[in-house]
Motif scaffolding. Structure first.
Motif, short mmCIF file in Angstrom:
data_model
loop_
_atom_site.label_atom_id
_atom_site.label_comp_id
_atom_site.label_asym_id
_atom_site.label_seq_id
_atom_site.Cartn_x
_atom_site.Cartn_y
_atom_site.Cartn_z
N TYR A 27 0.83 -1.20 0.00
CA TYR A 27 0.00 0.00 0.00
C TYR A 27 0.87 1.26 0.00
N PHE A 53 -4.06 10.38 2.39
CA PHE A 53 -3.18 9.52 1.61
C PHE A 53 -1.79 9.57 2.24
N LEU A 86 -4.43 -0.46 -10.65
CA LEU A 86 -4.99 -0.44 -9.30
C LEU A 86 -5.56 -1.81 -8.94
N ILE A 89 -8.07 -1.28 -2.39
CA ILE A 89 -8.27 -0.05 -1.62
C ILE A 89 -8.65 -0.41 -0.19
N LEU A 105 -15.80 4.09 -7.92
CA LEU A 105 -14.50 4.38 -8.52
C LEU A 105 -14.64 4.74 -9.99
N THR A 139 -10.21 -4.50 -6.50
CA THR A 139 -10.76 -4.00 -7.76
C THR A 139 -10.77 -5.10 -8.82
N LEU A 150 -7.57 8.83 -10.78
CA LEU A 150 -8.61 8.06 -10.10
C LEU A 150 -9.53 9.02 -9.34
N LEU A 170 -4.03 2.80 -1.22
CA LEU A 170 -4.14 2.31 -2.59
C LEU A 170 -3.04 1.31 -2.87
N LYS A 171 -3.41 0.16 -3.42
CA LYS A 171 -2.46 -0.89 -3.74
C LYS A 171 -2.46 -1.15 -5.24
#
Length: 209
Positions: A27, A53, A86, A89, A105, A139, A150, A170-171
């Motif tokens: 992440y 973030f 992506l 999340i 999203l 996702t 995004l 976010l990964k």
């Protein structure tokens, strides 16, 4: 060992894992966000949306958060410094009923406003309260290749007048876009008018001789 499950929920498939602490390395896409250009619409405090973030080990920091203003909606516009695939999340929302209950999203729609949220999202989730950051929303990766921007829309919460978010993780995979290389290639491929001029002179000299 991580484990996950998925089930149909509301308007889409709701998938989440229970991540181990070592997901901190995964992440890390917050490092690839163009932080100066992040927008959060309907935030009480200007610029507070950018603070959610951050590094994995700071995800439980309660000093930094964003809270919605006029109603429960929040809309994030997140530009990246390159191309992202992506994959997942994690969202840590507020206490009690201020936690978001839905997440939508959108891919590559810079400058989205609430007027644009009627568009069909690439994916949407029904959410569960997650004050500890243990639910991972996976996702559909095929829909999130080549993401350079995004947008995350939280349209509702669990009944409060305002929505609060402490952390968004976010990964995914990141690819840097080398614009300079593209310019150089185009330059080398372009014809040089001087070459044609020299060729014409050589042809005339050959005819005279």
């Amino acid at each position: 060992m991580s484990h996950g499950h998925s089930h149909a929920c509301g308007g889409g498939e709701h998938s989440h894992d229970h991540p181990d602490a070592d997901l901190g390395d995964m992440y890390s896409l917050f490092l690839k966000i163009d932080a100066d250009r992040v927008e959060c619409l309907n935030e009480v405090t200007e610029g507070s949306g950018k603070t959610v973030f951050r590094a994995w080990d700071l995800r439980k920091d309660k000093d930094k958060f964003v809270e919605s203003d006029a109603d429960e909606e929040l809309l994030f516009n997140i530009p990246f410094t390159g191309s992202v695939k992506l994959k997942g999340i994690i969202v840590i929302g507020g206490e009690d009923s201020t936690h978001p209950s839905k997440m939508r999203l959108f891919k590559n729609r810079p400058g989205m406003t609430f007027d644009d949220t009627g568009l069909e999202p690439e994916q949407e989730f029904e959410m569960n309260p997650d004050p500890e950051g243990v639910l991972e929303y996976n996702t559909k990766v095929a829909r999130f290749n080549n993401v350079n921007h995004l947008s995350i829309h939280f349209p509702a919460n669990f009944g409060n007048d305002s929505t609060k978010v402490y952390y968004i993780g976010l990964k995914g995979d990141f690819t840097e876009v080398n614009r300079q290389e593209i310019v150089i290639c185009n330059y080398e491929a372009a014809a040089n008018p001087a070459d044609h001029h020299l060729h014409a002179i050589d042809s005339v000299n050959h005819m005279i001789s």
